[in-house]
Every structure is written in structure tokens, then in C-alpha cells.
Design an enzyme around this catalytic site. Sequence first.
Site, PDB file in Angstrom:
ATOM      1  N   GLU A 281      35.878   0.458  19.170  1.00  0.00           N
ATOM      2  CA  GLU A 281      34.961   1.578  19.417  1.00  0.00           C
ATOM      3  C   GLU A 281      34.527   2.227  18.105  1.00  0.00           C
ATOM      4  O   GLU A 281      33.460   2.832  18.021  1.00  0.00           O
ATOM      5  CB  GLU A 281      35.619   2.611  20.352  1.00  0.00           C
ATOM      6  CG  GLU A 281      34.603   3.361  21.176  1.00  0.00           C
ATOM      7  CD  GLU A 281      35.201   4.129  22.342  1.00  0.00           C
ATOM      8  OE1 GLU A 281      34.576   4.150  23.411  1.00  0.00           O
ATOM      9  OE2 GLU A 281      36.277   4.735  22.175  1.00  0.00           O
ATOM     10  N   HIS A 302      52.757 -18.974  23.934  1.00  0.00           N
ATOM     11  CA  HIS A 302      52.586 -19.913  25.047  1.00  0.00           C
ATOM     12  C   HIS A 302      51.289 -19.628  25.788  1.00  0.00           C
ATOM     13  O   HIS A 302      51.156 -19.930  26.962  1.00  0.00           O
ATOM     14  CB  HIS A 302      53.793 -19.821  25.979  1.00  0.00           C
ATOM     15  CG  HIS A 302      55.068 -20.223  25.310  1.00  0.00           C
ATOM     16  ND1 HIS A 302      55.641 -21.465  25.464  1.00  0.00           N
ATOM     17  CD2 HIS A 302      55.847 -19.551  24.425  1.00  0.00           C
ATOM     18  CE1 HIS A 302      56.737 -21.535  24.720  1.00  0.00           C
ATOM     19  NE2 HIS A 302      56.881 -20.386  24.082  1.00  0.00           N
ATOM     20  N   LYS A 414      27.130   5.226  30.541  1.00  0.00           N
ATOM     21  CA  LYS A 414      27.610   6.459  31.185  1.00  0.00           C
ATOM     22  C   LYS A 414      26.447   7.226  31.796  1.00  0.00           C
ATOM     23  O   LYS A 414      26.530   7.725  32.920  1.00  0.00           O
ATOM     24  CB  LYS A 414      28.297   7.360  30.144  1.00  0.00           C
ATOM     25  CG  LYS A 414      29.595   6.834  29.596  1.00  0.00           C
ATOM     26  CD  LYS A 414      30.186   7.909  28.680  1.00  0.00           C
ATOM     27  CE  LYS A 414      31.277   7.342  27.799  1.00  0.00           C
ATOM     28  NZ  LYS A 414      31.707   8.276  26.760  1.00  0.00           N
TER      29      LYS A 414
HETATM   30  O1  PA5 Z   1      37.929   7.270  21.590  1.00  0.00           O
HETATM   31  C1  PA5 Z   1      37.072   7.905  22.154  1.00  0.00           C
HETATM   32  O2  PA5 Z   1      36.424   8.811  21.611  1.00  0.00           O
HETATM   33  C2  PA5 Z   1      36.776   7.633  23.613  1.00  0.00           C
HETATM   34  O3  PA5 Z   1      37.401   6.471  24.040  1.00  0.00           O
HETATM   35  C3  PA5 Z   1      37.249   8.789  24.456  1.00  0.00           C
HETATM   36  O4  PA5 Z   1      38.620   8.996  24.261  1.00  0.00           O
HETATM   37  C4  PA5 Z   1      36.962   8.557  25.937  1.00  0.00           C
HETATM   38  O5  PA5 Z   1      35.611   8.281  26.122  1.00  0.00           O
HETATM   39  C5  PA5 Z   1      37.348   9.773  26.729  1.00  0.00           C
HETATM   40  O6  PA5 Z   1      36.691  10.883  26.255  1.00  0.00           O
HETATM   41  P1  PA5 Z   1      37.198  12.335  26.570  1.00  0.00           P
HETATM   42  O7  PA5 Z   1      38.511  12.520  25.897  1.00  0.00           O
HETATM   43  O8  PA5 Z   1      36.147  13.238  26.028  1.00  0.00           O
HETATM   44  O9  PA5 Z   1      37.331  12.436  28.065  1.00  0.00           O
END
Ligand code: PA5
Length: 446
Positions: A281, A302, A414
Site C-alpha cells: 500500500e 513444501h 471505495k
Molecule cells: O494503511 C492504511 O492506511 C489503510 O490500510 C487503513 O488502515 C485502512 O484503510 C483503514 O483505515 P481507517 O483506519 O481509517 O479505518
Amino acid sequence: MAHCIEWSRAYTHRLPKNAGEPFLSRRKDLSERLARELAAGELPFLGMPYREKLREDLPRLLPLIKPFRHMLLLGIGGSALGARAIQRAFAPGQDEPNHAGPWLWIADNVCARSFEALLGKLHPADTVVVCVSKSGGTIETLAQYFLVKDWLRAATGERWREHMVVVTDRTRGYLREEVLRHGLYSLEVPDFLGGRYSALSAVGLLPAAFLGIDWQSLLDGARDLALPLAQTPASLGVHPSFALACWAKALEKHRYTQLIFFCYIPSWAAYGLWFAQLWAESLGKNGKGTMPVPAVGVTDQHSVNQMFLDGPRDKGCLFLTSRSRPQCGSFGADLPEQWSWLSGKPFSSLLEAEALGTRMALAASGVPLVHLDMEDDGPRAAGALMMLLEAATVFTGWLMDINPLDQPAVEMGKRLANARLGAKGYPGEEAGLAAFLAEQRQEQMF
Ligand code: PA5
């Protein structure tokens, strides 16, 4: 003794010995950037300015939630993966026979069947719910929150508030409004501390503390690792996280497209999923980045290891081991003749021998490999590793000239999901959905 990064097999085969140097030469401008962003409070995962407050807030809250037998954590992505890695590493009891509690349940999906099953089996009176969302607006987490709020209310009436803790932004977002509206217990996710960099804040440490894990040692291990950077940003060029970043960037440049995270500390296996999210990410942007591939030794010897060894030569590897040996039994003297060489050896010697064998085989197959050898597998070591990987991820992003702290591409899906569910304010997405659904489908039934 200390933790060790072994570089001997890092620059090999298609990755020339000097492949990291062009990136190392950026250390001056990047250390200035580090100093600037630390001073502006934009890298709280590294400076951890929130540490003292957390050290006050957590012990205040703990006595209120310790009496509960179950914690139900609602959160997704960075709001869940760190807690799960820490739980699996340091409080694995609930997956073992005869566990007497406490239990941590992490609901990080919207599978109606398993969520209902969870709520059907947990008793509200025994359960504290922790709703974790930095933004306070993540649809998956909020949807769970609404359902759980009703579930608690139905069983406990107005006392539902005593069963709910919210971990969210200090001032903003719907969940912060809920905290104020209902007087809920809450802990802060500090400014600029994005989900995947937040495991060592209340986000990961509240569940850890509930489980009786030594959360202070996790913090201390992270602090030890980060301190040289936080105190002397000019030392970036000699910090192991930057050396890792230069290596990772060199891998990408030389068309190694995948980065294996091969974990030979089996109890730390869930760190592979945490790392995969952190890396993917943060770095998958503008057509750049390398694909993280979590794997666990020895299990995956394995499974996917054949592909690592003899598939496309497009993989680098972070290879994780620990020097600590668990107390365990040894093989008896009366083994069958063909296995007699095992007699007297501890069971744990298998893991060590297989790690060595796999590491050599990977290196021999042309996989550039960095060996992270932890002094031990305790919480302090885990804190240090987490910080090392978080810092390396950010510096790799800087070397790639992308922003490692945002995740713009995942926003589209989203927004479309919100539009699909009828949320207001998404006219473009509604039109896009209508066009997508109206397209002629090419189908093959099976
Ligand atoms: O790493 C990140 O920023 C994302 O994976 C968030 O943790 C995830 O989208 C959840 O977001 P939030 O903590 O605002 O609910």
C-alpha cells in the site's frame, strides 16, 4: 549480541555489487528531508512523540477493560494487521488447547456469515468492543460498529457504552463524534499516523495490553531502532533501514519485481501479512514498486518455494530468522536405523537446519537475499523489526519518488462501493457504475 543484517548475498547475479550506490548517494538530500518532516511532526511513527501520552492513557484504560474475557476488534487494513501479528506472535494461546482466556477476535472483513456467527457466540456481557479507525469513516468498520452497537444495546441497554472503546483521530471523523456524543472510552491515533504505520500506537498496543503482552517492550524495541534517525537525521546514510531501502530500490531498478518475506520465525508468521500490506500500500504507485510475497518457513518449503527457486528470476528475498532456541525435547536414542542421526538432537534443530538449507538454495538460485537475524524472538526484538521495516518502506518510497504515506488508488473502489449502496455525493461514480453494468457481458458458464 544484537540483531544482525547479513548482506553477503544481497548484491548478486543480476544485481551488481554497486547497484545500491546511486541511491546511497541521495543520503544528504534525504536526511535533510527526514529532518524537515520530523520537525514538522509528519513522521510520528518514527519520532513516536505520542509515546509518553500512551504510557499514561493505556494503563488508565486497562483496568476498565481487563475484567472482560473477550475483546472484539473492529478494524481493517492497518487498523487490524498489526494487532493480529502481535497477537499471533506473543499471545498464541487461543489457538492452542485448553486456553482459559483472554480472547481477541479481529473482525476485518464484511463476511455476513462469519460476523453473525461471531456475534451469535460471543456474550455481550463478557465482551469489550474496540473500534479502530484512523479516519473514523471506513465503511467496513463503521458498518460493523453500527451492528455491534445494536447488539450491545439489546443486551446491556444504556450500559453499552462501558463495552465500547474507540481508537480514532484526536479531533476528526464520525467515530470521534460518537465518542463525544456518547461519552465513550477512547484513545487517539495521532496526527499523520496512517493505518499501516500505526501498529505501535494504541491501534496495536491496546489489544496487546489486553492480552497481557509486554507492549512497553514492543515500544522500547522500536524506539531503540528509531532513535539514531530521530535524534540525528544526518545519520540516515549509515542506518540499516536506509541500506535496506537502497537495496530494495536497486532490486526494482534491475527488474526484480517481487520481494519475498520469508519468515523462519514461525510464531511471527502473521508479520508477513502485516509487512505485505505495509509494503504494497505504501509503494505500489505510478507503475512503481515490488510485489511483497509473504512466506513461512518451513511450511512454504513444501509449497511456493519451488517457484522462488526455479521460477522466473524476478525475486529478491528478506529472510528472517531468530537466534533464540525454544526449550524443547530431543529425539530419543531408539530411532529406527535410517533416522538414527537425529538421536539426541533437539526438535528445534530442524528449523535451524532447514532455514540454512533454504537460504543457501535461494542464494544459489540467483535470488538476492538479505538475511535479518534477530537476537531473539521477544517483543522488544519485534518492535525493532517493525520499526526497521516501516522506516525502510518510507525511505524506499522516497527513493522511488512516490509518497509512501498515502494510498490514492484504492479510493476509487471505495467511492464506487459507496455509490452502489446509495451514498449521496457520488454522481460521477453512479454514472460510471451504470455504464459498467450496462456493458455487454462475455460469459462462460461452468
Ligand atoms: O494503511 C492504511 O492506511 C489503510 O490500510 C487503513 O488502515 C485502512 O484503510 C483503514 O483505515 P481507517 O483506519 O481509517 O479505518
